[in-house]
Design a protein around this motif. Structure first.
Motif, PDB file in Angstrom:
ATOM      1  N   ARG A 123       0.819  -1.214   0.000  1.00 13.79           N
ATOM      2  CA  ARG A 123       0.000   0.000   0.000  1.00 13.79           C
ATOM      3  C   ARG A 123       0.853   1.265   0.000  1.00 13.79           C
ATOM      4  O   ARG A 123       0.549   2.226  -0.690  1.00 13.79           O
ATOM      5  CB  ARG A 123      -0.910  -0.024   1.236  1.00 13.79           C
ATOM      6  N   TYR A 124       1.924   1.280   0.782  1.00 13.84           N
ATOM      7  CA  TYR A 124       2.673   2.528   0.998  1.00 13.84           C
ATOM      8  C   TYR A 124       4.130   2.481   0.549  1.00 13.84           C
ATOM      9  O   TYR A 124       4.819   3.498   0.580  1.00 13.84           O
ATOM     10  CB  TYR A 124       2.610   2.920   2.476  1.00 13.84           C
ATOM     11  N   GLU A 125       4.624   1.307   0.197  1.00 17.11           N
ATOM     12  CA  GLU A 125       5.987   1.134  -0.323  1.00 17.11           C
ATOM     13  C   GLU A 125       7.076   1.535   0.670  1.00 17.11           C
ATOM     14  O   GLU A 125       8.194   1.850   0.270  1.00 17.11           O
ATOM     15  CB  GLU A 125       6.158   1.882  -1.653  1.00 17.11           C
ATOM     16  N   ARG A 126       6.742   1.543   1.945  1.00 14.07           N
ATOM     17  CA  ARG A 126       7.762   1.763   2.966  1.00 14.07           C
ATOM     18  C   ARG A 126       7.192   1.321   4.308  1.00 14.07           C
ATOM     19  O   ARG A 126       5.987   1.145   4.460  1.00 14.07           O
ATOM     20  CB  ARG A 126       8.225   3.219   3.040  1.00 14.07           C
ATOM     21  N   LEU A 127       8.078   1.153   5.270  1.00 16.58           N
ATOM     22  CA  LEU A 127       7.653   0.821   6.619  1.00 16.58           C
ATOM     23  C   LEU A 127       8.635   1.441   7.604  1.00 16.58           C
ATOM     24  O   LEU A 127       9.841   1.245   7.485  1.00 16.58           O
ATOM     25  CB  LEU A 127       7.600  -0.700   6.831  1.00 16.58           C
ATOM     26  N   ASP A 128       8.089   2.189   8.557  1.00 15.30           N
ATOM     27  CA  ASP A 128       8.930   2.881   9.538  1.00 15.30           C
ATOM     28  C   ASP A 128       8.809   2.306  10.936  1.00 15.30           C
ATOM     29  O   ASP A 128       9.601   2.668  11.814  1.00 15.30           O
ATOM     30  CB  ASP A 128       8.563   4.372   9.566  1.00 15.30           C
ATOM     31  N   GLY A 129       7.832   1.438  11.157  1.00  9.16           N
ATOM     32  CA  GLY A 129       7.732   0.885  12.499  1.00  9.16           C
ATOM     33  C   GLY A 129       6.443   0.125  12.706  1.00  9.16           C
ATOM     34  O   GLY A 129       5.598   0.016  11.814  1.00  9.16           O
ATOM     35  N   ALA A 130       6.318  -0.412  13.921  1.00 11.64           N
ATOM     36  CA  ALA A 130       5.126  -1.181  14.264  1.00 11.64           C
ATOM     37  C   ALA A 130       4.804  -1.024  15.732  1.00 11.64           C
ATOM     38  O   ALA A 130       5.709  -1.003  16.582  1.00 11.64           O
ATOM     39  CB  ALA A 130       5.318  -2.658  13.932  1.00 11.64           C
TER      40      ALA A 130
END
Length: 265
Positions: A84-91
């Protein structure tokens, strides 16, 4: 009055929030969205998930039905965030509270189910998220991402009647420390949040087992130095800060968010 805002540096960042359709998980998702982040919310109940996404706004959030006790769920949720967003910064890693019981009344199957969801379920999300974080090249702090486990005050202190929580959550507290060691060199921070008593449906359901809910609530509130249950948004703001670049040198910490209720260091 309104609380003055500090810029947490969360604009356009992307976070997975598990257990995010209600209660403290939803409060965290809301706080992240208010700070300009995008969230992928995972939860078991499709109807509650749909309602949560409606409230968060479909331009800010996407929902995915998933049960963290399912071994494949973590990878699916992380893949959805990247798609969906093409990146991930955390959880923000949260699961529904495990079943009530005592050591003598809790059977093996209850323990196994709790371990699969509470312990392995959260660890799987942490592993999958850590492997997917690419970081922001413009972030000069070297921070590639941040994980926050929603644990419980049972990580440090006994909660009578919640034996599976007492058994599993202290272990996850050590996993936070262990992961912080392992992932620190990769620029990934790992912390644990230890909520006390908050005004959530789950808290009220637990209270109702001990008598008239309002009477039980007043009795419990009398043991909290700040004299009240927390509001979910108070937890959400703390979580958003811990996940954010504003907390860039906080890692391996277990942070009580409990109005002063904990009696341990």
């Amino acid at each position: 009055g309104t609380i003055p805002r500090m810029d947490l540096g969360l604009a356009q960042r992307v976070f997975v929030v598990t257990g995010g359709s209600r209660g403290l998980g939803l409060a965290c998702a809301r706080a992240l969205v208010e700070e300009g982040a995008h969230v992928v919310v995972a939860a078991r109940d499709q109807q509650a998930l749909d309602e949560a996404i409606d409230g968060l706004g479909s331009s800010n959030a996407v929902g995915l039905a998933a049960d963290l006790a399912d071994p494949g769920a973590a990878e699916r949720v992380i893949a959805a965030a990247l798609a969906r967003y093409e990146r991930l910064d955390g959880a923000l890693i949260s699961v529904g509270g495990p079943a009530a019981g005592t050591p003598m009344t809790t059977d093996d199957e209850t323990w196994r189910l709790a371990f699969e969801s509470v312990f392995l379920g959260q660890l799987r999300v942490a592993r999958a998220a850590a492997n997917a974080m690419t970081g922001d090249p413009a972030d000069l702090s070297g921070t590639r991402g941040s994980l926050a486990f929603v644990l419980s005050s049972s990580s440090r202190e006994l909660l009578p009647g919640l034996t599976t929580s007492n058994g599993l959550r202290p272990g996850l507290g050590m996993i936070v420390k262990d992961l912080a060691d392992e992932l620190g060199p990769r620029g990934i921070r790992v912390n644990g949040l230890l909520p006390g008593s908050f005004a959530t449906d789950r808290r009220f359901a637990i209270d109702a087992r001990y008598g008239a809910p309002d009477v039980v609530r007043r009795r419990n509130e009398s043991t909290i130095p700040l004299g009240r249950y927390g509001e979910p948004e108070e937890f959400g703001r703390t979580a958003a800060f811990v996940l954010s670049p504003a907390a860039s040198f906080v890692s391996g910490a277990l942070i009580a968010v409990d109005g002063g209720a904990s009696r341990s260091i």
